[in-house]
Design an enzyme around this catalytic site. Structure first.
Site, PDB file in Angstrom:
ATOM      1  N   GLY A 104       0.824  -1.202   0.000  1.00  0.00           N
ATOM      2  CA  GLY A 104       0.000   0.000   0.000  1.00  0.00           C
ATOM      3  C   GLY A 104       0.859   1.253   0.000  1.00  0.00           C
ATOM      4  CB  SER A 150      -4.311  -1.605  -1.292  1.00  0.00           C
ATOM      5  OG  SER A 150      -5.423  -1.168  -0.548  1.00  0.00           O
ATOM      6  CG  ASP A 152      -8.444  -0.391   1.270  1.00  0.00           C
ATOM      7  OD1 ASP A 152      -9.230  -1.335   1.480  1.00  0.00           O
ATOM      8  OD2 ASP A 152      -7.599  -0.011   2.100  1.00  0.00           O
ATOM      9  NE  ARG A 187     -34.836 -11.830   9.690  1.00  0.00           N
ATOM     10  CZ  ARG A 187     -34.442 -13.014  10.150  1.00  0.00           C
ATOM     11  NH1 ARG A 187     -33.604 -13.752   9.439  1.00  0.00           N
ATOM     12  NH2 ARG A 187     -34.863 -13.444  11.318  1.00  0.00           N
ATOM     13  CG  HIS A 284      -9.630  -9.603   7.777  1.00  0.00           C
ATOM     14  ND1 HIS A 284     -10.193  -8.987   8.866  1.00  0.00           N
ATOM     15  CD2 HIS A 284      -8.477  -8.953   7.526  1.00  0.00           C
ATOM     16  CE1 HIS A 284      -9.388  -8.016   9.270  1.00  0.00           C
ATOM     17  NE2 HIS A 284      -8.343  -7.975   8.473  1.00  0.00           N
ATOM     18  CB  VAL A 285     -14.992 -12.814   4.081  1.00  0.00           C
ATOM     19  CG1 VAL A 285     -15.594 -13.301   2.784  1.00  0.00           C
ATOM     20  CG2 VAL A 285     -15.262 -13.801   5.204  1.00  0.00           C
TER      21      VAL A 285
END
Ligand code: F6P
Length: 366
Positions: A104, A150, A152, A187, A284-285
């Site tokens: 990163g 990363s 992200d 739901r 973290h999956v």
């Protein structure tokens, strides 16, 4: 001959193995020796068998595996000059003065500091009598190339970071699974997704997963958003929608910068809609499992590009990050990319969400 070190640093990401494999095999193909630095920069500090010569078959059968087989860590020792002295010595002892770093922006910046300090570290090692002067003379510079690993997708200048596409796939699979159980019970579900301060994963997942509402850092909702959200979900129910999915980025904030937690959003749905709401934190999956085809392809071409870069780069020029833009390998200035990334984060901190959003347009963070 030329010796290249390769390491992964910071949080792991799917596709890192594909990049390591490409670095090793490209290097060997071009006649270089390649060394794996294990457990990130810590491996350089530790030396010994933490810096291993890698051959063609050592990186066989890893293209499709998640994580990073050479290990990763956030090294404390490397933050101290003493640690960096050890790292420089360990690398020079093995004749390594070119590094490919996959990590990163923090890891890339840290390695660049190491590069800038290299001459002074080498001088000090010579003065201490830990390095013969003629050996030091053979390694006047450290040449580095960065690949952004990363999930992200948070670095300005590249279209995608390594792992982002796989993480998005993982999120979508989870959303599909949740949506079927949600629909059965009529739901509402709140799903928390990763991404740190970057809204790429939550926003893309909300679109691709057909979610009803999304909260992410670059677009904090206006005061009273709780009612607006409930109103929207209620309208969906009235129109016959059986499942309601609300996606909350782990970095979601309101307009005064206060975190909006997924637990809070769940409570709001329970109280204001009187619904049987449930919360799933994907955690973290999202960072695990097999890399997508895109991440395997991209990491492979970037690994190739990184070797070309360390073999040809002028040591006097600022280091570059290899990334993909418009489906082509592109080299971008590391310092510039990190600076522009920080600017986007600054925009969010200042409440200038519109600019942050705009600067994350096509390449999301630009
Ligand atoms: O940067 C990748 C990331 O997975 C973020 O999305 C998340 O905020 C963070 O790392 C989690 O860090 P750790 O693995 O140290 O819990």
């Amino acid at each position: 001959g030329v010796r290249i070190g390769v390491l992964t640093s910071g949080g792991d990401a799917q596709g890192m193995n594909a990049a390591v494999r490409a670095v090793v095999r490209t290097g060997l193909h071009l006649g270089a020796e390649v060394y794996g630095v294990m457990e990130g920069l810590q491996g350089a500090v530790d030396g010994g068998d933490r810096i291993r010569r890698l051959e063609w078959n050592d990186v066989g059968n890893i293209l499709h595996r998640g994580g990073t087989v050479i290990g990763t860590a956030r090294s404390k020792d490397f933050r101290e000059r003493e640690g960096r002295l050890l790292a420089a010595k360990n690398l020079i002892d093995r004749g390594i003065d070119r590094l490919v770093v996959i990590g990163g922006d923090g890891s890339l910046t840290g390695t660049d500091m190491f590069r800038q300090e290299w001459t002074s570290l080498v001088e000090e090692l010579v003065q201490r009598g830990e390095l013969p002067v003629e050996v030091a003379a053979e390694h006047p510079h450290l040449v580095i190339a960065g690949l952004v690993g990363s999930i992200d997708n948070d670095l300005v200048g590249t279209d995608m970071t390594i792992g982002a596409d796989s993480a998005l796939h993982r999120i979508i699979e989870a959303l599909d699974a949740i949506s079927s159980t949600a629909a059965s019970h009529q739901r509402s579900f709140v799903i928390e997704v990763m991404g740190r301060h970057c809204g790429y994963l939550p926003l893309m997942a909300a679109i691709a997963g057909g979610c009803d509402y999304v909260l992410f850092p670059e677009r904090p909702p206006a005061p009273g958003w709780e009612d607006a959200m409930c109103e929207q979900l209620r309208a969906g129910r009235l129109a016959g929608r059986r499942d309601s999915l609300v996606l909350v980025a782990e970095g979601a904030i309101d307009q005064v910068g206060k975190p909006i937690t997924a637990a809070y959003v769940t409570e709001v749905l329970k109280e204001r809609l009187g619904e049987d709401a449930r919360l799933t934190i994907l955690g973290h999956v999202q960072r695990g499992g097999r890399p997508s085809a895109y991440d395997r392809w991209m990491s492979t071409v970037l690994g190739y590009g990184a070797v070309m870069e360390v073999l040809s780069a002028d040591p006097a020029r600022p280091p570059r990050v290899l990334g993909v833009r418009n489906n082509r390998i592109t080299a971008i200035d590391l310092g510039e990319a990190v600076k522009r990334t920080k600017e986007v984060e600054g925009m969010i901190d200042r409440g200038d969400y519109e600019s942050a959003m705009m600067s994350r347009g096509g390449s999301f963070r630009e």
